[in-house]
Design an enzyme around this catalytic site. Structure first.
Site, PDB file in Angstrom:
ATOM      1  N   GLY A  21      47.324 -18.716  49.326  1.00  0.00           N
ATOM      2  CA  GLY A  21      47.465 -17.317  48.904  1.00  0.00           C
ATOM      3  C   GLY A  21      46.204 -16.782  48.258  1.00  0.00           C
ATOM      4  O   GLY A  21      45.743 -17.308  47.252  1.00  0.00           O
ATOM      5  N   PHE A  24      45.684 -11.984  43.699  1.00  0.00           N
ATOM      6  CA  PHE A  24      45.008 -12.045  42.401  1.00  0.00           C
ATOM      7  C   PHE A  24      45.054 -13.452  41.802  1.00  0.00           C
ATOM      8  O   PHE A  24      44.054 -13.949  41.286  1.00  0.00           O
ATOM      9  CB  PHE A  24      45.657 -11.057  41.426  1.00  0.00           C
ATOM     10  CG  PHE A  24      45.346  -9.626  41.737  1.00  0.00           C
ATOM     11  CD1 PHE A  24      44.058  -9.124  41.578  1.00  0.00           C
ATOM     12  CD2 PHE A  24      46.336  -8.763  42.197  1.00  0.00           C
ATOM     13  CE1 PHE A  24      43.762  -7.799  41.865  1.00  0.00           C
ATOM     14  CE2 PHE A  24      46.050  -7.437  42.480  1.00  0.00           C
ATOM     15  CZ  PHE A  24      44.760  -6.952  42.321  1.00  0.00           C
ATOM     16  N   VAL A  89      51.415 -21.142  56.129  1.00  0.00           N
ATOM     17  CA  VAL A  89      51.989 -22.403  55.658  1.00  0.00           C
ATOM     18  C   VAL A  89      53.486 -22.378  55.921  1.00  0.00           C
ATOM     19  O   VAL A  89      54.159 -21.381  55.658  1.00  0.00           O
ATOM     20  CB  VAL A  89      51.699 -22.592  54.159  1.00  0.00           C
ATOM     21  CG1 VAL A  89      52.479 -23.782  53.605  1.00  0.00           C
ATOM     22  CG2 VAL A  89      50.204 -22.771  53.942  1.00  0.00           C
ATOM     23  N   GLU A 181      54.703   6.320  41.198  1.00  0.00           N
ATOM     24  CA  GLU A 181      53.434   6.719  41.801  1.00  0.00           C
ATOM     25  C   GLU A 181      53.640   7.268  43.204  1.00  0.00           C
ATOM     26  O   GLU A 181      53.018   8.272  43.597  1.00  0.00           O
ATOM     27  CB  GLU A 181      52.466   5.533  41.789  1.00  0.00           C
ATOM     28  CG  GLU A 181      51.942   5.278  40.371  1.00  0.00           C
ATOM     29  CD  GLU A 181      51.332   3.901  40.151  1.00  0.00           C
ATOM     30  OE1 GLU A 181      50.673   3.722  39.113  1.00  0.00           O
ATOM     31  OE2 GLU A 181      51.518   2.999  40.989  1.00  0.00           O
ATOM     32  N   ASP A 310      53.297 -13.910  41.446  1.00  0.00           N
ATOM     33  CA  ASP A 310      54.659 -13.419  41.658  1.00  0.00           C
ATOM     34  C   ASP A 310      55.593 -14.483  42.219  1.00  0.00           C
ATOM     35  O   ASP A 310      56.805 -14.261  42.277  1.00  0.00           O
ATOM     36  CB  ASP A 310      54.641 -12.218  42.623  1.00  0.00           C
ATOM     37  CG  ASP A 310      54.107 -10.961  41.950  1.00  0.00           C
ATOM     38  OD1 ASP A 310      53.896 -10.993  40.725  1.00  0.00           O
ATOM     39  OD2 ASP A 310      53.912  -9.954  42.654  1.00  0.00           O
ATOM     40  N   ALA A 326      48.935  -7.619  38.070  1.00  0.00           N
ATOM     41  CA  ALA A 326      47.666  -8.268  38.396  1.00  0.00           C
ATOM     42  C   ALA A 326      47.032  -8.992  37.212  1.00  0.00           C
ATOM     43  O   ALA A 326      46.588 -10.136  37.370  1.00  0.00           O
ATOM     44  CB  ALA A 326      46.704  -7.228  38.974  1.00  0.00           C
TER      45      ALA A 326
END
Lengths: 443, 443
Positions: A21, A24, A89, A181, A310, A326
């Site tokens: 991964g 961040f 994976v 947002e 996460d 993040a």
């Protein structure tokens, strides 16, 4: 001996760290291991690192995909100790210390960092997904962008008043930062950017409805900042429905508070489900699939396997959950890098992770934001500038900082959104982009 | 009376002009009719006008899609006489003066301009398309970009030497400007941009082969400029195969000059086929499907229907074919606008179209170009600057000029290409973007 085991490039380090991964968390781990006596393999199923906090701006035609994404191997080009692989994976054998890829190749590790993130989840209602797409990847963002723009185009051609109203109704489900947002930006898009461009419909008649199951939006903020954000949204023309859990999403619209709101476009910003890391590792997990890690971020019983970002359920020192944002993911990645360095230096004591609160920011449209650093709470125009500067600062590279700043300048001054492109999925169109890639396989 | 006939917004003009296609030709017609006593309906199956001359730069990760595309209705926002519709035309009834859309809606016209362009064509070998995609749309460009980038990623994971070589071989078919520009840029991408980013493969070992059936590349230019361009390509590391018609494109590679060259990535830049305008109009057409128009660009027997741009076969005053390039399309669009204005003023005499040679430009990589204005022939570095300035000049809007210039600056100085994103179609990935749009129809 497995013939399909991928050899890694030998470097100074013999300790092999595999990172799954390039978000961040994973990227912070690799950056934190710079100069350590290890060799690293970074695996991601995408070729790019994504600046997720601005993904909603791609979905609302404000930014281009390349403004907020970077090839992972470009980011790591000056790190000869790192091999970057594009691959998916499919499993981990903790006992063999081996990672399996989708084509059967395997990779051995000494330390494994699982930073596979999360997808949106529908609380057991996966049948809602075709009607209420979520926002986690660049493809999600261009899908949502296409749906928003196509809805206005179809409305312009629609002769039935009722159908036209549904095409001009946008429902955003979930009152967290992403939902807020999205709703604010869709309202600005409709009421300002599209002004004067249609001849049959009036984009000002667009309805944007933000639906939240809980009693207030932005529950991660203090109540007065939440209330301020709600008023700011309403000034932009967004209708906010609170205490309204959604009970159905269909082609007709969204059902909440007992009523069906006819809407052609529904966007899901309500829940996430961690990637299958817990299944791979047969590790304990919470309801959202996040691995319940030890205080040092390792998997219980597997001290060489870390789960971060996460994909993990991490507790702050006071017992509260570390939020899925993040700054937290980066802190976890740096912590894992430090732990591996310490172990290689002979210090094998478990190092508990301590989350340092980094503040919360949320923006409402192009002029308002709320900021909570704990010691400093701000709202309004100045908070928006702080939000903008912080986000430009955290982008990677001078080029992207410049491009995003320029795009925002154009939106701020002229309400022009540059990325109003409908690509893929037009009615009657040959779908060049969805054809199968010829069967060339790594084998 | 047809219930599904779309009413148009009444404006000052009662003469209704319908334009099909928002490319260079169609857009020039609409712009040329500014202030005329007409109402206009612009129909396109995409929402954007595309600056096709730079499309190869999207395919090679140099520019973002939004750098070279603009919403058509945004371009025409200050024209209340124009209604822009997103829709796919499925037929024309010349006798009824009516256009049919894919959902059964119809639109009546007084004058019709068909500017529907062309797609790539495979000379009767449509089965080659999955293995050798062409480059006409933004989706084509992101498809080619994905294939190029995925090939390098797969090569990095490939253990078989022969397969790895095929993954690192790129065949571009067709030695016209698009083929030359693609081949040169892929070579630069491989040899410079990707340098140092891989650990198992050396991108410098990449082969880029440009295959041309004729005796020289860029046959539209004078022989010495062609030869210069070929040497410039070869300096970039491109192999040029001349007099080599392609006889097969498969998953294994491309066959030309009697041999199969194993290659995972083949790009088609060899032939085009006009859109089905000739079929709609039952009009005479050439082998490539282009309508054989009258000297005034109307369809034989239908003086109120014009076919222009790549959909038409137009002759220059000397009898030579007018090339399928942007300046020619724009000239044709302006000519049609002038003809309609003259007719409305009572002058119904046919006005023959006179093509004015606008020059030819082609670029080879980021430092070389050839330019032929007739009175001026240039090659080399200075020609490249001229090419760059001309193309930035023809972009629409200050924002895009600035963005494209900045992107080129980064490529020129640092070899960084910003749009190296693989989106859609990764192995094992959920294809969010290819799912069906919910069944919301204009009906």
């Amino acid at each position: 001996m497995n013939d399909r085991r991928l050899a890694t490039v030998p470097t100074a380090g013999s300790h092999h760290v595999v990172v799954i991964g390039g978000g961040f968390a994973g990227l912070a781990t690799v950056l934190g291991l710079k100069g350590a006596a290890v060799r690293i393999t970074m695996i991601d199923q995408r070729n790019h690192h994504l600046f997720q906090p601005l993904l909603y701006q791609v979905a609302t035609a404000s930014l281009a995909t390349s403004d907020i994404a970077w090839p992972i191997r470009w980011l790591l080009r000056h790190r000869p100790d790192v091999t970057t692989l594009l691959g998916t994976v499919t499993g981990v054998s903790p006992s063999d210390r081996r990672v399996r890829l989708d084509d059967g190749q395997t990779i051995d590790f000494d330390s494994l960092i699982v930073a596979t993130g999360a997808r949106h989840a529908y609380f057991g209602h996966d049948e809602w997904e075709p009607f209420a797409p979520g926002l986690k990847t660049l493809e999600d963002a261009t899908t949502i962008r296409r749906r928003i723009l196509v809805a206005f185009e179809q409305a312009e051609r629609e002769v039935d008043v009722r159908r036209r109203a549904a095409l001009m109704t946008f429902v955003v489900i979930g009152g967290g930062p992403t939902g807020v947002e999205l709703a604010g930006t869709i309202a600005e898009l409709a009421h300002h950017t599209l002004k004067g461009e249609f001849r049959r419909i009036d984009p000002k008649a667009t309805r944007v409805v933000l639906v939240e199951a809980g009693p207030r939006i932005l529950p991660g903020f203090l109540p007065d900042l939440s209330a301020y954000a709600q008023r700011a949204l309403e000034r932009l023309g967004v209708e906010v429905a609170l205490g309204a859990p959604v009970t159905a999403c269909t082609a007709e619209g969204a059902t909440f508070a007992g009523d069906l709101l006819p809407a052609a476009t529904i966007i899901w910003a309500a829940g996430v489900q961690a990637s299958p890391a817990a299944e791979w590792l047969a590790a304990p997990s919470d309801r959202a699939g996040r691995v319940l890690v030890e205080p040092d971020l390792t998997v219980p019983g597997h001290p060489d396997i870390f789960v971060i970002g996460d994909a993990a359920a991490v507790k702050a020192p006071d017992g509260s959950p570390v939020p899925g944002i993040a700054p937290a993911a980066k802190q976890e990645g740096r912590h894992v890098a430090a732990s591996i360095r310490a172990r290689l230096a002979g210090d094998t004591a478990a190092r508990p992770f301590r989350y340092r609160y980094a503040g919360s920011l949320a923006t409402i449209g192009k002029r308002e934001a709320i900021v909570d650093f704990g010691w400093l709470k701000l709202r309004g125009r100045f908070a928006w500038w702080l939000w903008g500067i912080a986000h430009v600062y955290f982008l990677i590279g001078a080029r992207n900082r410049l491009m995003v700043s320029l795009n925002w300048l154009w939106i701020y001054l002229r309400d022009q959104r540059s990325a109003r492109l409908i690509t893929q999925g037009l009615p009657g169109e040959r779908r060049a982009d969805t054809e199968a890639v010829p069967p060339i396989r790594v084998s």
